[in-house]
Design a protein around this motif. Structure first.
Motif: not given
Ligand code: ATP
Ligand code: ATP
Ligand code: MG
Ligand code: MG
Ligand code: MG
Ligand code: MG
Length: 266
Positions: A133-159
């Motif tokens: 659960l996320y209480p604030t708009e900032e938290n929920i936006i940061d959650y999505l940024k966190w998951r997208q930063a994860d794909v960026h790091i992994n994908n650059l490494y894997n590529t």
């Protein structure tokens, strides 16, 4: 109906309704998908069929539950975000988690052949799931940024890792050694200088994952607004994205889905 003498056991069930007025995130993730990917000949490092199947299964989940605002997927995971005032199943955690997970998993299997033509599904896949659960708009936006930063790091490494192996003829151990201690800029440089590859030109779906969101559109004949589900691969780390889609978290008005359309997905 008359109550049986056994009915008292029902009282052992505990209330698991979630805190009101918070964004509910359901995240599912494939179990042992490094093995599942090998067993089903996924292309390294990114199998486009697998990503599109994930997106299509998620599309069917979003389509079924009007209270879902956004979904975000990458690799073998998908996050589904319910609107803040969601009342589905009286916000009972186990009901929400299990129905989302089973609808997703069943859809993944049901639509397998549409994406993996000629590749037999060898065994039923499993997905785990959790709710946060996320209480604030900032938290929920940061959650999505966190998951997208994860794909960026992994994908650059894997590529870079797989390019060193497939085009540079290194062994996996050698490739791993070569990348040890490198930062993003080093990996971009290896790709560019040694393999003439511009990482920025890699497909957006690989670099950024997929956002599914409900969008209001005017219906052609009636002019009445209706909603469709669209798939985009934009950069959520940029504030521009959140300005463009600010209606998502600020407007709690119901956007009812009349027809689903996912133009790019198949
Ligand atoms: P766990 O059960 O802990 O989640 P896992 O093996 O699924 O274990 P993850 O961290 O979830 O580990 O990683 C998923 C793995 O699945 C990736 O590392 C990759 O090997 C594989 N995979 C998932 N999607 C794809 C894809 N589209 N193309 C190629 N490989 C993929
Ligand atoms: P909910 O989503 O609340 O569970 P439901 O329609 O699934 O709603 P249940 O109380 O779970 O309601 O009842 C399952 C219903 O499914 C039965 O009432 C019956 O109509 C149908 N059903 C399930 N299994 C069978 C079966 N083997 N043969 C015939 N009908 C069945
Ligand atoms: Mg995991
Ligand atoms: Mg996994
Ligand atoms: Mg994963
Ligand atoms: Mg039932």
């Amino acid at each position: 109906m008359a109550k049986s003498t056994f009915e008292y056991v029902k009282t052992f069930e505990l209330d698991d309704s979630l805190l009101p007025n918070t964004w509910i995130v359901v995240r599912i993730d494939g179990k042992c998908f490094h093995k599942f990917a090998d067993d089903h000949n996924f292309t390294k490092p990114n199998d486009e069929r697998a990503l599109k199947l994930m997106n299509y299964a998620a599309f069917h989940v979003v389509k079924e539950f009007n209270e879902l605002l956004v979904a975000y997927g990458q690799s073998d995971e998908y996050s589904f975000i319910f609107k803040k005032n969601c009342q589905l199943y009286n916000r009972r955690q186990s009901k929400l988690l299990t129905t989302i997970n089973s609808k997703f998993t069943a859809s993944y299997v049901y639509y397998w052949d549409m994406f993996f033509k000629g590749e037999r599904l060898k065994y039923p896949p499993t997905f785990d799931g959790r709710i946060v659960l996320y209480p604030t708009e900032e938290n929920i936006i940061d959650y999505l940024k966190w998951r997208q930063a994860d794909v960026h790091i992994n994908n650059l490494y894997n590529t870079t890792f797989w390019t060193l192996i497939l085009k540079g003829n290194l062994s996996p151990t050698q490739a791993e050694k070569r990348l040890c201690g490198t930062v993003s800029a080093d990996k971009n440089e290896i790709l560019f200088k040694e393999f003439n590859m511009n990482y920025n030109k890699e497909p957006e779906i690989f670099k950024r994952g997929t956002v599914l969101l409900r969008k209001s559109v005017s219906k052609e004949n009636s002019g009445k607004p209706s909603a469709v589900i669209v798939d985009i691969h934009d950069d959520m780390l940029k504030e521009k994205f959140w300005h463009k889609h600010s209606y998502l978290f600020k407007n709690s008005k119901e956007i009812v889905l009349h027809e689903g359309s996912m133009t790019d997905i198949i």
